[in-house]
Design an enzyme around this catalytic site. Structure first.
Site, PDB file in Angstrom:
ATOM      1  N   HIS A 199       0.802  -1.228   0.000  1.00  0.00           N
ATOM      2  CA  HIS A 199       0.000   0.000   0.000  1.00  0.00           C
ATOM      3  C   HIS A 199       0.831   1.272   0.000  1.00  0.00           C
ATOM      4  CE1 HIS A 199       0.941  -0.041   4.284  1.00  0.00           C
ATOM      5  NE2 HIS A 199       0.581   1.215   4.319  1.00  0.00           N
TER       6      HIS A 199
HETATM    7  C1  UD1 Z   1      -2.403   5.233   5.880  1.00  0.00           C
HETATM    8  C2  UD1 Z   1      -1.138   5.729   6.579  1.00  0.00           C
HETATM    9  C3  UD1 Z   1      -0.079   4.628   6.541  1.00  0.00           C
HETATM   10  C4  UD1 Z   1      -0.620   3.334   7.110  1.00  0.00           C
HETATM   11  C5  UD1 Z   1      -1.895   2.963   6.342  1.00  0.00           C
HETATM   12  C6  UD1 Z   1      -2.519   1.688   6.829  1.00  0.00           C
HETATM   13  C7  UD1 Z   1      -0.673   8.126   6.413  1.00  0.00           C
HETATM   14  C8  UD1 Z   1       0.196   9.138   5.804  1.00  0.00           C
HETATM   15  N1  UD1 Z   1      -0.584   6.894   5.930  1.00  0.00           N
HETATM   16  O1  UD1 Z   1      -2.090   5.025   4.508  1.00  0.00           O
HETATM   17  O2  UD1 Z   1       1.021   5.033   7.335  1.00  0.00           O
HETATM   18  O3  UD1 Z   1       0.348   2.321   6.965  1.00  0.00           O
HETATM   19  O4  UD1 Z   1      -2.845   4.035   6.484  1.00  0.00           O
HETATM   20  O5  UD1 Z   1      -3.493   1.261   5.893  1.00  0.00           O
HETATM   21  O6  UD1 Z   1      -1.415   8.450   7.312  1.00  0.00           O
HETATM   22  N2  UD1 Z   1      -9.276   4.636   1.097  1.00  0.00           N
HETATM   23  C9  UD1 Z   1     -10.505   4.050   0.949  1.00  0.00           C
HETATM   24  N3  UD1 Z   1     -11.167   3.673   2.069  1.00  0.00           N
HETATM   25  C10 UD1 Z   1     -10.668   3.836   3.316  1.00  0.00           C
HETATM   26  C11 UD1 Z   1      -9.407   4.452   3.465  1.00  0.00           C
HETATM   27  C12 UD1 Z   1      -8.717   4.825   2.351  1.00  0.00           C
HETATM   28  O7  UD1 Z   1     -10.987   3.888  -0.165  1.00  0.00           O
HETATM   29  O8  UD1 Z   1     -11.325   3.448   4.292  1.00  0.00           O
HETATM   30  C13 UD1 Z   1      -8.509   5.007  -0.106  1.00  0.00           C
HETATM   31  C14 UD1 Z   1      -8.710   6.440  -0.473  1.00  0.00           C
HETATM   32  O9  UD1 Z   1      -8.823   6.520  -1.854  1.00  0.00           O
HETATM   33  C15 UD1 Z   1      -7.451   7.122  -0.044  1.00  0.00           C
HETATM   34  C16 UD1 Z   1      -6.414   6.014  -0.137  1.00  0.00           C
HETATM   35  O10 UD1 Z   1      -7.129   4.813   0.133  1.00  0.00           O
HETATM   36  O11 UD1 Z   1      -7.133   8.221  -0.830  1.00  0.00           O
HETATM   37  C17 UD1 Z   1      -5.304   6.170   0.854  1.00  0.00           C
HETATM   38  O12 UD1 Z   1      -5.815   6.332   2.183  1.00  0.00           O
HETATM   39  P1  UD1 Z   1      -5.007   7.234   3.253  1.00  0.00           P
HETATM   40  O13 UD1 Z   1      -5.704   7.220   4.556  1.00  0.00           O
HETATM   41  O14 UD1 Z   1      -4.697   8.560   2.664  1.00  0.00           O
HETATM   42  O15 UD1 Z   1      -3.621   6.502   3.387  1.00  0.00           O
HETATM   43  P2  UD1 Z   1      -3.211   4.965   3.404  1.00  0.00           P
HETATM   44  O16 UD1 Z   1      -2.557   4.690   2.108  1.00  0.00           O
HETATM   45  O17 UD1 Z   1      -4.312   4.072   3.835  1.00  0.00           O
END
Ligand code: UD1
Length: 357
Positions: A199
């Site tokens: 991820h």
């Molecule tokens: C975040 C953390 C990372 C952690 C990870 C665990 C930061 C900078 N990163 O990364 O350190 O290892 O969580 O998973 O805080 N999305 C969904 N549904 C959700 C959540 C996210 O669709 O419930 C999608 C969205 O399109 C979003 C993307 O995933 O833009 C990334 O989510 P985000 O919370 O920004 O960061 P992670 O990559 O999950």
């Protein structure tokens, strides 16, 4: 004593559960969910399985750029924390929600405790590294999982009396939940199999690299169980069907118990996650990490973790070595024993007793 805990993303939920449990008899507790992770399988299922109380407030922040997400958490958290008036706020790990809420508290002169402090990859291109450094600088209690974390903090000028080496709260949850994995252990699984998670933006936002990486894994021939993070799903959308026709078993994100059961029985785990490096070390399962560095070096020095970076030839060789039975066995890591949260509670409760004496 009134303690407010903040969580936002999947790994935070795993860390807060034992700390809240350990503080039950000692404090009134409030749980705030920033809403950084919001899908049912990224959030709700963790609350259920870890027996977390429903969050008192969900800030509903959702996705966005780093600036949007961090700023939105700050703006929405400030009135909530002012209204709650906690004696202290506990933040977890290194996600955007961690830094955003620690920063709000520090500006309001509210004491902050950081659980999982001091970890450093020494790679400032990682957003989490910035979150870690800054959160540690503005926290009043720094609860560290290992000696390397203490040294990092001392080097950055943090006063020794703020640092408490308590061990690893993620392992507390693992130890507690491990028994439940037995229920799904006999489900039909290929043998051998690799378990894959990806991820990190540096791996999954680059479609060329990701395609190449998955091609190498396809050539390994071993069945690969791949629970796909929402971020990664977007990148692989165009070729997901092809993968499913090969040796990939694509899954939606799994619950904690399901994922732990799969880790426990895997021949090898291939990942770019932080927490999974620790869990595989504790479980003594070979772990190949698709990163150039780690903020958890103890998983390499004492554990099963091998950093293969972006070297895909090396990855191929390491997979073959594991399949041939050549991999390093883990040694126990001090204080990763299922009791870290109790040690945190002792420090925090002792502090209030001292303050009210
Ligand atoms: C975040 C953390 C990372 C952690 C990870 C665990 C930061 C900078 N990163 O990364 O350190 O290892 O969580 O998973 O805080 N999305 C969904 N549904 C959700 C959540 C996210 O669709 O419930 C999608 C969205 O399109 C979003 C993307 O995933 O833009 C990334 O989510 P985000 O919370 O920004 O960061 P992670 O990559 O999950």
């Amino acid at each position: 004593m009134k303690i407010l805990h903040v969580v936002g993303a999947r790994p935070n939920f795993i860390k807060v559960a034992p700390v809240m449990r350990a503080l039950t008899r000692h404090a009134s507790q409030i749980l705030i969910h920033t809403g950084q992770h919001y899908d049912a399988n990224m959030s709700d299922v963790f609350f259920e399985q870890l027996e977390l109380p429903t969050a008192d407030v969900n800030l509903g922040v959702g996705s966005g750029t780093h600036a949007q997400q961090t700023a939105e958490v700050m703006v929405r958290f400030e009135p909530v924390v002012k209204e709650c008036k906690p004696d202290l706020v506990v933040v977890y790990g290194d996600v955007n929600s961690t830094l955003a809420t620690a920063l709000v508290c520090s500006k309001l002169s509210l004491p902050v405790a950081h659980v999982e402090a001091g970890l450093r990859s020494h790679d400032r291109t990682m957003p989490e590294e910035i979150n870690r450094i800054l959160s540690d600088q503005i926290s009043d209690w720094l609860f560290t999982p290992s000696a390397d974390a203490d040294s990092n903090l001392i080097r950055e000028g943090i006063a020794a009396e703020k640092i408490h080496r308590v061990g690893n709260v993620m392992i507390d949850t693992l130890v507690r939940v491990l028994r439940q994995t037995a229920e799904i252990e006999h489900a039909e699984l290929p043998d051998p199999y690799a378990l894959l998670t990806l991820h990190r933006p540096s791996n999954v936002d680059d479609v060329g690299f990701l395609f190449h990486l998955l091609s190498v894994l396809r050539q390994s021939g071993i069945p690969i169980i791949f629970p796909v993070h929402p971020r990664t799903r977007k990148t692989i959308a165009s070729f997901a069907r092809e993968l499913a026709n090969d040796n990939f078993l694509l899954r939606d994100p799994l619950s904690y118990v399901e994922f732990l059961a799969l880790q426990r029985q895997a021949t090898v785990v291939i990942t770019d996650s932080g927490g999974i490096q620790e869990e595989t070390t504790f479980l003594n399962i070979p772990c190949l990490t698709i990163r150039e560095n780690t903020e958890r070096p103890i998983t390499v020095s004492r554990g099963t973790n091998v950093l293969v970076g972006r070297d895909l030839v090396r990855l191929q060789n390491e997979i073959s070595a594991v399949l041939n039975g050549h991999w390093k066995q883990a040694q126990a890591v001090p204080l990763w024993d299922g009791h870290a949260a109790e040690r945190i509670a002792r420090v925090l409760v002792g502090r209030t007793l001292a303050a009210s004496a």
